[in-house]
Design a protein around this motif. Structure first.
Motif, PDB file in Angstrom:
ATOM      1  N   PHE A  88      85.655  20.661 -77.075  1.00  0.00           N
ATOM      2  CA  PHE A  88      86.319  21.740 -77.793  1.00  0.00           C
ATOM      3  C   PHE A  88      87.545  21.227 -78.538  1.00  0.00           C
ATOM      4  N   GLN A  89      88.322  20.372 -77.919  1.00  0.00           N
ATOM      5  CA  GLN A  89      89.529  19.847 -78.561  1.00  0.00           C
ATOM      6  C   GLN A  89      89.195  19.060 -79.828  1.00  0.00           C
ATOM      7  N   ALA A  90      88.086  18.334 -79.819  1.00  0.00           N
ATOM      8  CA  ALA A  90      87.662  17.596 -81.018  1.00  0.00           C
ATOM      9  C   ALA A  90      87.290  18.570 -82.141  1.00  0.00           C
ATOM     10  N   LEU A  91      86.551  19.614 -81.810  1.00  0.00           N
ATOM     11  CA  LEU A  91      86.174  20.616 -82.814  1.00  0.00           C
ATOM     12  C   LEU A  91      87.411  21.346 -83.332  1.00  0.00           C
ATOM     13  N   TYR A  92      88.302  21.714 -82.434  1.00  0.00           N
ATOM     14  CA  TYR A  92      89.518  22.433 -82.817  1.00  0.00           C
ATOM     15  C   TYR A  92      90.348  21.601 -83.792  1.00  0.00           C
ATOM     16  N   ALA A  93      90.521  20.316 -83.501  1.00  0.00           N
ATOM     17  CA  ALA A  93      91.295  19.435 -84.388  1.00  0.00           C
ATOM     18  C   ALA A  93      90.649  19.366 -85.772  1.00  0.00           C
ATOM     19  N   TYR A  94      89.336  19.298 -85.814  1.00  0.00           N
ATOM     20  CA  TYR A  94      88.612  19.261 -87.090  1.00  0.00           C
ATOM     21  C   TYR A  94      88.816  20.573 -87.853  1.00  0.00           C
ATOM     22  N   ALA A  95      88.658  21.705 -87.161  1.00  0.00           N
ATOM     23  CA  ALA A  95      88.815  23.016 -87.799  1.00  0.00           C
ATOM     24  C   ALA A  95      90.233  23.168 -88.354  1.00  0.00           C
ATOM     25  N   LYS A  96      91.203  22.748 -87.594  1.00  0.00           N
ATOM     26  CA  LYS A  96      92.600  22.820 -88.028  1.00  0.00           C
ATOM     27  C   LYS A  96      92.810  21.990 -89.284  1.00  0.00           C
ATOM     28  N   GLU A  97      92.313  20.772 -89.282  1.00  0.00           N
ATOM     29  CA  GLU A  97      92.438  19.875 -90.440  1.00  0.00           C
ATOM     30  C   GLU A  97      91.729  20.452 -91.665  1.00  0.00           C
ATOM     31  N   ALA A  98      90.634  21.163 -91.442  1.00  0.00           N
ATOM     32  CA  ALA A  98      89.855  21.757 -92.532  1.00  0.00           C
ATOM     33  C   ALA A  98      90.486  23.046 -93.071  1.00  0.00           C
ATOM     34  N   GLY A  99      91.593  23.491 -92.461  1.00  0.00           N
ATOM     35  CA  GLY A  99      92.267  24.699 -92.929  1.00  0.00           C
ATOM     36  C   GLY A  99      91.730  25.988 -92.336  1.00  0.00           C
TER      37      GLY A  99
END
Length: 153
Positions: A88-99
């Protein structure tokens, strides 16, 4: 170790293999195949031990402002070891970076099945809150609970 999987066939294989190990959640072969096919085109992270995926998570953008956990699974012998949280933390970091401003996830409403109650508790522990329940989106036996969380910048 959680790794982003770039190869579309590998994403499909990982999804299919892990979901087959979870018949209490993913017992419908047609649904399992749909998830595996969809994962070919989605960002996907896997917790790998050698060549074997212990678990995975796939992200699907749903609007310019939101995305969802499209599907997630951790092999039963790997439960309660922090893999779900790491994925989940990996997905969350990606989503955050993607705006992405909001993340959602769909599961079966709390109180229907003990296995899905564990799933609900996991998402709540990650910070998701109940948004809405659609009693007939999937079918009467599986009311669809939608959770949401804000992606903090």
């Amino acid at each position: 170790m959680v790794t982003r999987i770039e190869d579309s066939r590998q994403r499909e294989t990982i999804c299919g293999d892990v979901l087959k190990s979870l018949p209490d959640w993913f017992g419908n072969p047609e649904s399992l195949e749909e998830y595996a096919q969809a994962c070919r085109g989605l960002p996907l992270w896997a917790a790998m031990e050698g060549e074997r995926a212990q678990g995975f998570i796939a992200y699907k953008p749903t609007s310019p402002y939101a995305g969802e956990i499209h599907v997630m699974g951790v092999r039963p012998d790997c439960h309660r070891k922090g893999l779900g949280r790491a994925l989940f933390q990996a997905l969350y970091a990606y989503a955050k970076e993607a705006g992405c401003r909001f993340l959602t996830v769909k599961t079966v409403e709390m109180g229907r099945y003990p296995d899905y109650d564990l799933t609900n508790r996991f998402y709540q522990a990650m910070g998701f809150v109940e948004l809405e329940c659609f009693p007939n989106l999937w079918d009467e036996a599986n009311p669809c609970q939608i959770y949401i969380m804000e992606v903090v910048k």
